[in-house]
Design a protein around this motif. Structure first.
Motif, PDB file in Angstrom:
ATOM      1  N   ALA A  43     -12.976   3.353  12.581  1.00 56.55           N
ATOM      2  CA  ALA A  43     -11.611   3.748  12.935  1.00 56.55           C
ATOM      3  C   ALA A  43     -11.605   4.429  14.299  1.00 56.55           C
ATOM      4  O   ALA A  43     -12.488   5.232  14.607  1.00 56.55           O
ATOM      5  CB  ALA A  43     -11.031   4.686  11.881  1.00 56.55           C
ATOM      6  N   ASN A  94      -9.001   6.424  17.418  1.00 61.88           N
ATOM      7  CA  ASN A  94      -7.780   7.220  17.582  1.00 61.88           C
ATOM      8  C   ASN A  94      -7.461   8.016  16.322  1.00 61.88           C
ATOM      9  O   ASN A  94      -6.320   8.033  15.839  1.00 61.88           O
ATOM     10  CB  ASN A  94      -6.602   6.320  17.959  1.00 61.88           C
ATOM     11  N   TRP A  95      -8.472   8.685  15.779  1.00 62.34           N
ATOM     12  CA  TRP A  95      -8.279   9.511  14.591  1.00 62.34           C
ATOM     13  C   TRP A  95      -7.267  10.613  14.902  1.00 62.34           C
ATOM     14  O   TRP A  95      -7.299  11.209  15.985  1.00 62.34           O
ATOM     15  CB  TRP A  95      -9.620  10.093  14.165  1.00 62.34           C
ATOM     16  N   GLU A 110      -3.830  -2.326   4.806  1.00 60.45           N
ATOM     17  CA  GLU A 110      -4.997  -2.230   5.687  1.00 60.45           C
ATOM     18  C   GLU A 110      -5.651  -0.870   5.459  1.00 60.45           C
ATOM     19  O   GLU A 110      -5.097   0.172   5.827  1.00 60.45           O
ATOM     20  CB  GLU A 110      -4.588  -2.394   7.147  1.00 60.45           C
ATOM     21  N   GLY A 113      -8.286   0.886   6.600  1.00 61.83           N
ATOM     22  CA  GLY A 113      -8.582   1.799   7.701  1.00 61.83           C
ATOM     23  C   GLY A 113      -7.325   2.401   8.298  1.00 61.83           C
ATOM     24  O   GLY A 113      -7.245   3.614   8.539  1.00 61.83           O
ATOM     25  N   GLU A 114      -6.317   1.566   8.532  1.00 63.17           N
ATOM     26  CA  GLU A 114      -5.066   2.043   9.116  1.00 63.17           C
ATOM     27  C   GLU A 114      -4.340   2.978   8.158  1.00 63.17           C
ATOM     28  O   GLU A 114      -3.761   3.986   8.575  1.00 63.17           O
ATOM     29  CB  GLU A 114      -4.173   0.844   9.464  1.00 63.17           C
ATOM     30  N   MET A 115      -4.360   2.655   6.869  1.00 61.48           N
ATOM     31  CA  MET A 115      -3.676   3.489   5.890  1.00 61.48           C
ATOM     32  C   MET A 115      -4.325   4.868   5.775  1.00 61.48           C
ATOM     33  O   MET A 115      -3.633   5.892   5.701  1.00 61.48           O
ATOM     34  CB  MET A 115      -3.659   2.798   4.527  1.00 61.48           C
ATOM     35  N   LYS A 152      -5.880   6.375   8.082  1.00 61.75           N
ATOM     36  CA  LYS A 152      -5.530   7.072   9.315  1.00 61.75           C
ATOM     37  C   LYS A 152      -4.104   7.632   9.245  1.00 61.75           C
ATOM     38  O   LYS A 152      -3.841   8.777   9.632  1.00 61.75           O
ATOM     39  CB  LYS A 152      -5.670   6.107  10.499  1.00 61.75           C
ATOM     40  N   LEU A 153      -3.172   6.836   8.734  1.00 61.56           N
ATOM     41  CA  LEU A 153      -1.790   7.288   8.605  1.00 61.56           C
ATOM     42  C   LEU A 153      -1.678   8.448   7.613  1.00 61.56           C
ATOM     43  O   LEU A 153      -0.945   9.416   7.844  1.00 61.56           O
ATOM     44  CB  LEU A 153      -0.896   6.124   8.151  1.00 61.56           C
ATOM     45  N   GLN A 154      -2.417   8.320   6.506  1.00 60.83           N
ATOM     46  CA  GLN A 154      -2.384   9.395   5.512  1.00 60.83           C
ATOM     47  C   GLN A 154      -2.975  10.683   6.081  1.00 60.83           C
ATOM     48  O   GLN A 154      -2.459  11.781   5.826  1.00 60.83           O
ATOM     49  CB  GLN A 154      -3.139   8.962   4.256  1.00 60.83           C
ATOM     50  N   LYS A 190      -2.916  11.581   9.164  1.00 58.56           N
ATOM     51  CA  LYS A 190      -1.915  12.111  10.085  1.00 58.56           C
ATOM     52  C   LYS A 190      -0.865  12.918   9.327  1.00 58.56           C
ATOM     53  O   LYS A 190      -0.479  14.025   9.743  1.00 58.56           O
ATOM     54  CB  LYS A 190      -1.246  10.959  10.844  1.00 58.56           C
TER      55      LYS A 190
END
Length: 313
Positions: free
Chosen positions: A213, A215-216, A258, A260-262, A264-266, A268
């Motif tokens: 991942a 842009n953490w 997705e 990895g993206e999910m 990351k969103l969580q 955030k």
């Protein structure tokens, strides 16, 4: 000249018959049947799809005896001339076909999923139960070579004119039997259309999964990052029924999740909520300090009043 043309036609017919029926047995078929390795050729070059009956296997049943030696394993090589190129398929058909014991088919090459595979129970050999294996070819231009080994089976490798029905197993109804590696480098398990590097139609169990991942969202804690107020957040949720920046239920149902993206969103959202908690903690602490100050003043005023009342007495 007439005789020459007749000979040419005869030679062409013999070649056509040979291409459709060619068979080779490797090993010594006379001394030990276990050494038999069969090679079959089948050539398909029509504008129609064809059904090919490959073989029948003795469907081992305990009621027919406790010893069986059936099953067929092998590989099919073929070339599709419609731009998909050459492929090969490794197949393994078990001694008994059932809901818990199914064939295993491994496909390699872009044209490998063009063939459809079928199997059905039959009783053509008296009381002995068999199951027949078929393939359905794509339209036109197909060359096939089968390399197989097995026992308690009858090879056919010929066109089937009586179209079979009511299948026990097939590549359409039972994709869990299949794995597919195509020329794009995609691998599919339980699917004949892998659209990702790894497509799995089923559950995955692992001790650990590591997802790369970038842009953490630690930038949430940087100075100047703007966090929506809780009032703004409430207004967005009422209007959209999901958190801002997160996919909706409809998006997930249509496009999948997705991982990895999910994550990351969580993360955030967790960090934004943490900032809200810190801010609320500061507000509570500030209010508590004010309450303490007011309590102290009231206590002091109460003492003053008590002194005044004593003097008045």
């Amino acid at each position: 000249m007439k005789n020459f043309k007749s000979w040419i036609i005869l030679i062409a017919l013999l070649m056509s018959y040979h291409l459709g029926k060619a068979q080779t047995i490797l090993g010594d078929p006379n001394t030990n049947s276990i050494t038999k390795l069969y090679v079959y050729e089948y050539y398909h070059h029509t504008v129609e799809q064809e059904w090919i009956k490959l073989f029948s296997i003795k469907n081992y049943n305990p009621s027919q005896g406790f010893w069986g030696k059936g099953g067929v394993a092998g590989r099919a090589y073929f070339v599709d001339y419609q731009g998909l190129g050459g492929s090969y398929i490794d197949f393994s058909f078990p001694q008994k076909l059932s809901g818990t014991q199914k064939p295993i088919i491994q496909l390699s090459g872009n044209s490998a999923n063009q063939l459809q595979w079928y199997a059905k129970i039959s009783n053509e050999n008296g009381n002995e139960e068999l199951y027949d294996v078929y393939i359905k070819t794509p339209i036109a231009n197909l060359g096939l070579t089968f390399l197989i080994r097995g026992n308690d089976f009858t090879p056919y490798f010929q066109k089937e004119t009586n179209i079979p029905t009511q299948f026990t197993w097939s590549s359409i109804a039972n994709p869990e039997s299949f794995s597919f590696f195509n020329n794009a480098g995609n691998i599919g398990f339980g699917t004949l259309n892998p659209t990702e590097k790894l497509s799995v139609n089923g559950k995955i169990r692992a001790k650990e999964i590591k997802v790369d991942a970038a842009n953490w969202p630690d930038y949430v804690f940087e100075d100047g990052y703007n966090v929506e107020t809780l009032k703004e957040l409430e207004s967005y949720i009422r209007a959209n029924k999901h958190l801002p920046g997160m996919p909706s239920a409809k998006d997930i149902e249509g496009n999948g999740l997705e991982l990895g993206e999910m994550v990351k969103l969580q993360q955030k959202k967790i960090e934004e909520l943490t900032l809200h908690l810190i801010e609320k903690e500061k507000q509570l602490q500030n209010q508590e300090n004010k309450v303490n100050q007011l309590t102290s003043k009231l206590t002091q005023q109460d003492k003053t009043i008590q002194k005044i009342l004593k003097k008045l007495k």
